[in-house]
Design a protein around this motif. Structure first.
Motif, short mmCIF file in Angstrom:
data_model
loop_
_atom_site.label_atom_id
_atom_site.label_comp_id
_atom_site.label_asym_id
_atom_site.label_seq_id
_atom_site.Cartn_x
_atom_site.Cartn_y
_atom_site.Cartn_z
N THR A 142 -4.55 3.52 -0.54
CA THR A 142 -5.99 3.31 -0.76
C THR A 142 -6.56 2.19 0.10
O THR A 142 -7.76 2.16 0.38
CB THR A 142 -6.25 2.99 -2.24
OG1 THR A 142 -5.45 1.86 -2.62
CG2 THR A 142 -5.90 4.18 -3.12
N ASP A 143 -5.70 1.27 0.54
CA ASP A 143 -6.18 0.16 1.36
C ASP A 143 -6.00 0.41 2.86
O ASP A 143 -6.10 -0.51 3.66
CB ASP A 143 -5.47 -1.14 0.97
CG ASP A 143 -3.95 -1.03 1.11
OD1 ASP A 143 -3.46 0.09 1.32
OD2 ASP A 143 -3.27 -2.07 0.99
N ALA A 144 -5.73 1.67 3.22
CA ALA A 144 -5.54 2.03 4.63
C ALA A 144 -6.69 2.93 5.09
O ALA A 144 -7.23 3.71 4.31
CB ALA A 144 -4.21 2.73 4.84
#
Length: 264
Positions: A142-144
């Protein structure tokens, strides 16, 4: 036909086919924008397409010449499609003299069916591509942020279209081999389970990234076409005149041989 004359004919037909493809590439260069919009549409349906610029479908490129080669690649694809009637005819005209009359008739039918089947397979690949992309891109953390390169995406699209198109030809190949007497329905039926498992394995290996959705989407229509091919073989062989010697073992004498032996 002498060898030199044969080679000269091959050279002339290759020249005609090449000229037709070049003309098609020029056409593709001028219609690049609508073709590119068509190619990009499946990616634009994914959530990752609007990560870099909110509300805009965005792909990236990193090289100075990458945009030029992208245009050239797409134009070449269009050129091959536009010129396909010409180069397919040149190929057919070169091969035809080596075929028997019945083989020519069946080959024409084969070509007439092969092109629509290829297009149906390519259309299926295009229709499932957005779902396949969403599944594959959905595995990212999700943080990429996914920055999809233009050339990587175009290669993916081309591979999917070609793989699905060619795969839809395989059942037709079974029918053609049956028509020319190289493959019987009994042989196909005997190995049915192996063929079905092999289609799933083929789909798993050949689809880019081993996407399970694309594998199933490829294997299921191939199996349906396989059963249609087997049905065609069944109907065709039922209508063929019965062979009075078909029930004989390989080492059993035919009635003709027995009669000729008794008259000696």
């Amino acid at each position: 036909m002498p060898l030199m004359e044969h080679l000269r004919e091959l050279r002339n037909r290759l020249l005609i086919a090449t000229i037709a493809v070049v003309v098609g590439i020029i056409v593709g260069w001028f219609v690049f924008d609508p073709v590119w919009a068509f190619i990009k549409a499946p990616f634009c349906e994914t959530p990752q397409a609007r990560v870099l610029r909110e509300g805009a479908c965005t792909l990236t490129y990193s090289g100075i010449f990458q945009s030029f080669f992208l245009t050239l690649k797409v134009s070449a694809m269009v050129g091959l499609i536009v010129a396909s009637p010409v180069w397919l005819y040149q190929l057919w005209a070169f091969v035809t003299p080596a075929l028997y009359r019945t083989e020519k008739r069946y080959s024409l039918t084969f070509l007439a069916l092969a092109i629509p089947l290829f297009l149906v397979g390519a259309l299926l690949a295009y229709l499932i591509m957005d779902t396949s992309l969403a599944i594959m891109l959905g595995f990212s953390p999700t943080d990429a942020v996914a920055t999809i390169q233009i050339d990587e995406y175009v290669n993916y699209v081309l591979i999917m279209l070609v793989i699905f198109g060619i795969s839809f030809e395989l059942p037709l190949l079974l029918v053609f081999l049956n028509i020319i007497g190289a493959l019987s329905r009994s042989t196909v039926t005997k190995h049915r389970r192996t063929i079905i498992v092999g289609m799933f394995a083929f789909g798993a290996i050949i689809t880019p990234g081993g996407d399970p959705f694309a594998m199933i989407a490829l294997a299921l229509p191939m199996i349906a076409l396989y059963f249609l091919a087997e049905l065609f073989m069944y109907v065709r062989e039922r209508r063929m005149p019965a062979d009075e010697f078909a029930g004989l073992d390989d080492d059993e004498a035919s009635p003709l041989e027995e009669d000729s032996g008794s008259t000696r």
